[in-house]
Structures are given as structure tokens and as C-alpha cells.
Design an enzyme around this catalytic site. Structure first.
Site, short mmCIF file in Angstrom:
data_model
loop_
_atom_site.label_atom_id
_atom_site.label_comp_id
_atom_site.label_asym_id
_atom_site.label_seq_id
_atom_site.Cartn_x
_atom_site.Cartn_y
_atom_site.Cartn_z
N ARG A 169 0.83 -1.20 0.00
CA ARG A 169 0.00 0.00 0.00
C ARG A 169 0.87 1.25 0.00
NH1 ARG A 169 -4.46 0.91 4.65
NH2 ARG A 169 -2.57 1.09 5.91
N LYS A 274 -2.37 7.03 1.44
CA LYS A 274 -2.08 7.32 2.84
C LYS A 274 -0.98 8.38 2.91
CE LYS A 274 -1.74 4.67 7.17
NZ LYS A 274 -3.10 4.96 7.65
N GLU A 307 -15.84 7.46 6.67
CA GLU A 307 -14.85 6.83 7.55
C GLU A 307 -14.66 7.71 8.78
OE1 GLU A 307 -11.07 6.55 5.57
OE2 GLU A 307 -11.21 8.59 4.76
#
Length: 427
Positions: A169, A274, A307
């Protein structure tokens, strides 16, 4: 002949001195033992005097002592050499001091940095366990423009848990952020090198259980906008824990919804990678805490759950189906993905759930849920006991939440060789 005038003066001084001196009859005899004792004491006296002088110098050089004893400081400085009060580690610059590296590090040691175990920087290609040295350059674009990505992993029972999925990721996030890889252009070579570095940094920490965070940045070089002229950099930190209450996992948390009209949601690009740009995440948590929540649950303009500030959201409905929103405009959390898989493998056969699905969750679904769960960080699971001031379910951590927590912890700490675990090497 007559003595010269200078000679007469010398003779007079000698007679005067002789008159003052005690006669031999009145002198105390100096035995060899006394002389020997005096000779032995003299070096000790000199040493004690020197030690006192050094101690006094250190006291006088201490800027904090000076500030709290200004009047005494002024009196002392008028009776001792100026050189005693100068510090080779600093020079005056008006109201402040210019200090060298040694003094800078000494001052940083006063900053609380508990639980920071070990740190790696590709700029030094080395690891340090000194908290005051765990830093990045001021011209690194992680600071200058927020141009960096990061990810995490968990050190559980002396083994790294699910590191590879996190590194994949990280590489995907770097590609979306147009960041160069720090160890050459080959993706697999970078993952291999990063794995080695992370393992070594964990080993240097001396810990069996800890959190691991690592950053891939555009690097230092200048204060410009683009990474041009910068050196791609990689940092790793092994630390104790995030500042969350450990009791939350057992007792649950109070939570609040945060509508998009109050705190904007991240743009799709930033939400799905991220990055280190977490200002909106911080504002979401702050808005939630203003109304009695903890992390906050973001609600979009259409009235659907997105979220939490640093966690994914899942709910259990009255139909006993575990649901989580699609990864569209939110982060594809590794923890929620593993939790959904474990729910299908373990909770469905036990009859705790009727199903597990990834589908949109409306605000009404959220408020009517029997359990609301926030998940992140491999094993961090928090059951929501109240939402916007109203009780969720029975007002306590639900049976599904507890079962998922147990399943994740057991998965992280299981023994034996698995594809999700990496044993730390011994050097």
C-alpha cells in the site's frame, strides 16, 4: 666605605624581618612525621580546591541558575575572571543564544519522548536509539509541502505482522503521489530493502511488542514546490503506542457524527492514498470531541457514512449482517479487510453473523445499528456505545465487536510460519 642608599634600605628590611620572626627557642619543632603528613595533605587540598572551582564554574555557566539568582549572579561575576562564565557550546545573539550541536542535543533531552524506541533515516543509513536524534531535516518536503506518504505495521510477540500488505500500500500511495522510490526504480528491490530496514530497526528497539511507522518522502533539498533537487528519503520509527486509552477496547467509546458541511471530506486522491496530510482528519476528531465524541464519523453530503478520522467504520444491523462502506473516496484499510475475512471464516460458522458485506451505509443505518465498530492499526478495535448522545445497542461493547477483536489479536500473535508473519533476524 659607607653603604649605598639602596643597600641601607635592604639591611633595614632584613633587621625588621628578623625582629618579626620567632626565635629558635619559641619555634615548634617540625618532626619528620609532621612534614610527611603535610606533604600528603597538600595534593588533596589542591585537588579539593580544583574540584570546588570546577563545580563553581559549572554552576555559574548554568543559564537556568543565572535566571533564578540574578542578584547573586551579578555579585559573583564582579569577583571572578570573565573566562569562567563563557560557555564554549554557545554564543550570545541578543536575547537568545546560538548553540552548537552538543548543546542543541542536550536541550532536546529535556523534551519528553517516552516510548520512542528506535529510528532509521536513509539520510544516514543508520539506526539511532537516542530520542533527541530522531528527526528529519527542516527542508524535507514532508515538512515543506506535506509531500510524503506513510504506513504502519505491528510488532507482535517478536514478529512483524502483515508487513508486506502495508508495504504494498505504501508503494501504491507513493506512485499516486508521484514520489520517487528511495532505493532505485525497481519496486520489488525497494520492498526487499525496506523489509530489511524495518526488521533491523525493530530488532534495535529491543522490544517484542510495539508499533511501527515508516515514511517515504520527497526528501530534503530546498524549500521549493516540486521534488526537483530533493533526495527521496525513507524513515522508520518503532514506538510504544498511540496516545489512546487502553480501556476503550473493553469499555467502548462515545462517538459523534461529523457532517461534510462542518468538516470537508478529503478529495478522492488524498483519501485513497495514505499521505501525511491529516489536517482534515485532525479537524474531524476535534469536531467530534467538541460534542462528546472521540474520533468522529464523517458523513457525506448525500447522508452516507464515509470513515472515521483514522479508522474505518463497520456496523452490525438488526439482520445480523456486518457491513462496511465501499473504498470509494476513503482509505482501503488493511484492518477492516482482514476483519471482514475473519468474520466470514469464524463468526458466520458460529452463528454470530448472518453475513458480511461491503456496501453503502446511510446515516439511518448507522443510527439504527445494533453495533458500531471502528477499526485500524491491525488490532485496534473500538466498540461505540453511544452515538450523538444516543445509546447504541445495549450501551456496551457488543458480542460481534468482542469476537472480531479476539480474532484479530489471535491472528496477529499466532505461532508458526504464516505468510502474514516475519520473524526478526538475529545478527
Amino acid at each position: 666605605g659607607a653603604a649605598s642608599r639602596p643597600q641601607r634600605r635592604r639591611n633595614a628590611a632584613a633587621r625588621f624581618k628578623q625582629q618579626l620572626a620567632p626565635s629558635a627557642a619559641h619555634r615548634r619543632p617540625r618532626s619528620p612525621e609532621v612534614m610527611s603528613a603535610k606533604l600528603r595533605i597538600m595534593p588533596l587540598s589542591f585537588a579539593m580546591g580544583g574540584a570546588f572551582a570546577l563545580l563553581l564554574q559549572q554552576i555559574l555557566k548554568n543559564v537556568h541558575w543565572r535566571a533564578s539568582h540574578r542578584s547573586l549572579w551579578s555579585a559573583l561575576t564582579s569577583h571572578f575572571p570573565t573566562s569562567w562564565f563563557s560557555d564554549p557550546n554557545m554564543t550570545s545573539c541578543g536575547a537568545l543564544n546560538i548553540v552548537n550541536g552538543a548543546e542543541w542535543c542536550r536541550r532536546l533531552r529535556t523534551r519528553p519522548a517516552k516510548g520512542m524506541y528506535s529510528f532509521y533515516s536513509s539520510l544516514t543509513d543508520a539506526i539511532t536509539t537516542d530520542a533527541e536524534l530522531m528527526s528529519v531535516p527542516i527542508d524535507d518536503h514532508i515538512i515543506v509541502r506535506g509531500h510524503a506518504v506513510f504506513d504502519t505495521a505491528s510488532l507482535c510477540a517478536g514478529r512483524l505482522y502483515r508487513l508486506q500488505i502495508h508495504l504494498r500500500r505504501l508503494i501504491d500511495s507513493a506512485a499516486k503521489a508521484r514520489l520517487k522510490l528511495p532505493f532505485g526504480p525497481d519496486t520489488n528491490a525497494n520492498i526487499e530493502r525496506m523489509t530489511q530496514i524495518i526488521c533491523a530497526t525493530c530488532l534495535a528497539s529491543g522490544q517484542k511488542g510495539a508499533n511501527v511507522r515508516y515514511w517515504l518522502t520527497a526528501g530534503p533539498g530546498n524549500l521549493g514546490v516540486t521534488p526537483s533537487g530533493c533526495v527521496p528519503s525513507f524513515y522508520v520509527l518503532v514506538f510504544a503506542a498511540l496516545p489512546f486509552d487502553k480501556s476503550w477496547s473493553m469499555s467502548g467509546i462515545r462517538e459523534a457524527t461529523v457532517p461534510e458541511s462542518e468538516v470537508p471530506l478529503k478529495p478522492k486522491l488524498l483519501a485513497e492514498l495514505k499521505s501525511t496530510n491529516y489536517m482534515l482528519n485532525a479537524l474531524t476528531a476535534m469536531a467530534a470531541q467538541d460534542r462528546g465524541g472521540t474520533f468522529g464519523i464523517g458523513i457525506d453530503s448525500q447522508g452516507y457514512v464515509k470513515e472515521s478520522c483514522v479508522l474505518n467504520v463497520a456496523v452490525v444491523g438488526a439482520d445480523r449482517v456486518l457491513r462496511t462502506p465501499p473504498f470509494d473516496g476513503i482509505l482501503a484499510g488493511t484492518t477492516i479487510r482482514r476483519a471482514m475475512a475473519l468474520a466470514e471464516e469464524q463468526l458466520l460458522p458460529l452463528g454470530l453473523l448472518e453475513g458480511a458485506a461491503q456496501e453503502p451505509i446511510s446515516l439511518a443505518d448507522l443510527r439504527n445499528a445494533t453495533e458500531v465498530i471502528l477499526l485500524a492499526g491491525d488490532t485496534h478495535v473500538y466498540g461505540v456505545t453511544s452515538l450523538d448522545g444516543k445509546t447504541v445497542g445495549e450501551g456496551e461493547v457488543g458480542v460481534v465487536t468482542r469476537a472480531i477483536t479476539t480474532a484479530l489479536v489471535e491472528d496477529a500473535t499466532k505461532e508458526g510460519q504464516t505468510e502474514d508473519h516475519i520473524d526478526l533476524p538475529s545478527y
